[in-house]
Design a protein around this motif. Structure first.
Motif, PDB file in Angstrom:
ATOM      1  N   ASP A 136       3.365   4.885   0.723  1.00 15.32           N
ATOM      2  CA  ASP A 136       4.308   4.130  -0.107  1.00 15.32           C
ATOM      3  C   ASP A 136       3.741   2.799  -0.586  1.00 15.32           C
ATOM      4  N   ASP A 137       2.639   2.340   0.001  1.00 14.94           N
ATOM      5  CA  ASP A 137       2.018   1.071  -0.384  1.00 14.94           C
ATOM      6  C   ASP A 137       1.148   1.295  -1.618  1.00 14.94           C
ATOM      7  N   ARG A 138       1.562   0.777  -2.734  1.00 15.15           N
ATOM      8  CA  ARG A 138       0.822   0.948  -3.985  1.00 15.15           C
ATOM      9  C   ARG A 138       0.184  -0.369  -4.457  1.00 15.15           C
ATOM     10  N   THR A 139       0.139  -1.365  -3.574  1.00 20.46           N
ATOM     11  CA  THR A 139      -0.324  -2.696  -3.968  1.00 20.46           C
ATOM     12  C   THR A 139      -1.831  -2.889  -3.837  1.00 20.46           C
ATOM     13  N   GLU A 140      -2.502  -2.084  -3.027  1.00 21.38           N
ATOM     14  CA  GLU A 140      -3.916  -2.243  -2.699  1.00 21.38           C
ATOM     15  C   GLU A 140      -4.192  -3.558  -1.965  1.00 21.38           C
ATOM     16  N   LYS A 141      -3.188  -4.134  -1.306  1.00 20.83           N
ATOM     17  CA  LYS A 141      -3.409  -5.331  -0.486  1.00 20.83           C
ATOM     18  C   LYS A 141      -4.100  -4.975   0.823  1.00 20.83           C
ATOM     19  N   ARG A 142      -3.819  -3.788   1.358  1.00 22.18           N
ATOM     20  CA  ARG A 142      -4.389  -3.384   2.642  1.00 22.18           C
ATOM     21  C   ARG A 142      -5.610  -2.494   2.487  1.00 22.18           C
ATOM     22  N   ARG A 161      -8.131  -0.088  -0.612  1.00 15.23           N
ATOM     23  CA  ARG A 161      -8.450   0.214  -2.007  1.00 15.23           C
ATOM     24  C   ARG A 161      -8.856   1.675  -2.107  1.00 15.23           C
TER      25      ARG A 161
END
Length: 77
Positions: free
Chosen positions: A32-38, A40
């Motif tokens: 569900d994480d689509r931010t690429e903060k954690r 790539r």
């Protein structure tokens, strides 16, 4: 120069909805994480028109992980 470790995770062996901890540093990986903060996305491997695997790189420890098992997940919908 430091080389990053390559891990492999079979998604059919994970519990829940696909969330798991990165093997090296414990960073939570979630579909569900689509931010690429954690992490790539480095590469998406296709087999015909279907997703066969994804290679990710952790932004915290910089190790890479290959995700497999997508074909089994499609058949279990």
């Amino acid at each position: 120069m430091q080389t990053s470790k390559l891990f492999r995770v079979d998604l059919t062996k994970t519990r829940g909805k696909g969330d798991f901890d990165y093997p090296k540093c414990g960073t939570k990986i979630s579909p569900d994480d689509r931010t690429e903060k954690r992490y790539r996305i480095l590469e998406a491997a296709m087999k015909g028109n279907e997703l066969a695997g994804i290679t990710l790189r952790c932004n915290r420890c910089e190790s890479q992980i290959q995700l497999t098992g997508f074909n089994a997940l499609r058949t279990n919908r």
